[in-house]
Write a protein that holds these residues in place. Structure first.
Motif: not given
Length: 110
Positions: A22-24, A73-75, A80-83
């Protein structure tokens, strides 16, 4: 035509990885003109069920949305989210200011 990334996040987590995501994420969207329209606000379910949260991001067009989603950058931050959160994400093109649903219905009837 404006395009949208829409996420239905069915499970939620405050795992440290998710907070880092979320921060990134904002920085990954900026080069593509992406901006949050909905991000974690409460939803009011008026039909059916909606477990989880809703996220809506707008982009100038579908190319920008695709380019953002495929960007290094997004990949890099995506796991971090999908895990830790299950959900569905779709990209959709919006309609123009002159859109008329009656014309869509007429074309479908034809």
């Amino acid at each position: 035509m404006t395009a949208y990334a829409v996420a239905h996040l069915r499970t939620l987590s405050n795992h440290d990885d998710v907070l880092t995501y979320i921060e990134k994420i904002q920085k990954t969207m900026q080069p593509y003109g992406g901006r949050f329209l909905v991000h974690g606000s409460a939803v009011e379910v008026v039909e059916g069920e909606w477990p989880g949260a809703l996220v809506v991001v707008s982009f100038p067009d579908m190319d920008a949305a695709h380019d953002w989603y495929a960007s290094p950058a997004y990949r890099e931050i995506l796991p971090l989210r999908t895990d830790h959160i299950t959900g569905d994400v779709v990209l959709a093109e919006g309609v123009g200011p002159d859109y008329d649903a009656r014309k869509t219905a007429a074309a479908m009837r034809a």
